[in-house]
Design a protein around this motif. Structure first.
Motif, short mmCIF file in Angstrom:
data_model
loop_
_atom_site.label_atom_id
_atom_site.label_comp_id
_atom_site.label_asym_id
_atom_site.label_seq_id
_atom_site.Cartn_x
_atom_site.Cartn_y
_atom_site.Cartn_z
N CYS A 176 -3.63 2.49 -4.81
CA CYS A 176 -4.55 2.73 -5.87
C CYS A 176 -4.85 1.79 -6.74
O CYS A 176 -3.90 1.07 -7.14
N LYS A 227 -2.88 9.65 -11.99
CA LYS A 227 -3.77 8.89 -12.71
C LYS A 227 -4.44 9.50 -13.87
O LYS A 227 -4.63 8.74 -14.80
N MET A 242 -1.90 12.33 -6.83
CA MET A 242 -2.48 11.05 -7.23
C MET A 242 -3.44 11.52 -8.44
O MET A 242 -3.67 10.84 -9.44
N ASP A 257 -5.16 6.20 1.65
CA ASP A 257 -3.92 6.93 2.12
C ASP A 257 -3.79 6.63 3.63
O ASP A 257 -4.74 6.70 4.66
N ILE A 272 0.18 5.05 -0.01
CA ILE A 272 -1.07 5.18 -0.80
C ILE A 272 -1.04 4.10 -1.68
O ILE A 272 -0.29 3.52 -2.25
N PHE A 302 -8.57 6.69 -3.66
CA PHE A 302 -7.21 6.03 -3.21
C PHE A 302 -7.15 5.73 -1.77
O PHE A 302 -7.94 6.87 -0.98
#
Length: 184
Positions: free
Chosen positions: A19, A82, A78, A119, A17, A117
């Motif tokens: 981000c 976040k 996530m 993935d 992942i 994000f």
């Protein structure tokens, strides 16, 4: 057709992942904020029951290599990471502002993370090693350190020196892998 990226969950694969911070701002530039991020990451790991295989926290983005969580899915993970980090950072910022300047800032106008994000499902040992090397070399490539072991906000030191960091790495015994059974 949807603008949302396709996510493949329940496949018993790892998830790489990525981000980014909002508009690539450096919300993670200070050691204190990177430490805060890792504390939030570990809290979420414990709450959702997933395995962290690797990670790196850069000044303007993060990379995580995680298993599927016992509770929810990687999107839930996530969201929790976040939101947990954003709330704490923004709360601290608001406390530091001079009271007379409060009206200059619109409530909720600050953004810490990009909305989505990236993935990538990691399905082979070779790809897992590739992603770990990529993450661990990221601070070197960006010119933040000379060697990956100098950057303490990654899983590198756990692999290279067996050190326990702020986030537990490869705790496979603690998590059960969740898979989706195919429909008959």
């Amino acid at each position: 057709m949807s603008n949302h990226p396709r996510r493949y969950y329940g496949t018993n694969e790892l998830h790489f992942i990525t981000c980014s911070c909002y508009h690539r701002q450096c919300w993670l530039a200070s050691p204190r904020r990177r430490d805060l991020f890792l504390a939030v990451f570990e809290e979420v790991r414990l709450r959702y029951g997933f395995v962290v295989v690797g990670y790196v926290v850069m000044p303007d983005h993060i990379h995580l290599l995680i298993s599927e969580p016992e509770k929810g899915d990687p999107s839930w993970v996530m969201q929790a990471i976040k939101q947990g980090f954003s709330r704490r950072v923004l709360k601290t910022m608001r406390k530091r502002r001079v009271a007379a300047q409060q009206e200059l800032f619109a409530v909720g106008s600050e953004h810490v993370w990009q909305r989505r994000f990236y993935d990538f499902n990691v399905w082979t040992a070779r790809k897992r090693i590739e992603k770990l090397r990529y993450m661990h070399q990221n601070p070197v490539v960006r010119g933040l350190v000379q060697e990956p072991g100098q950057w303490r906000w990654s899983s590198y030191r756990s692999y290279a020196f067996g050190e326990e960091g702020a986030v537990r790495i490869n705790q496979w015994g603690a998590a059960k892998i969740k898979t989706v059974t195919p429909a008959a």
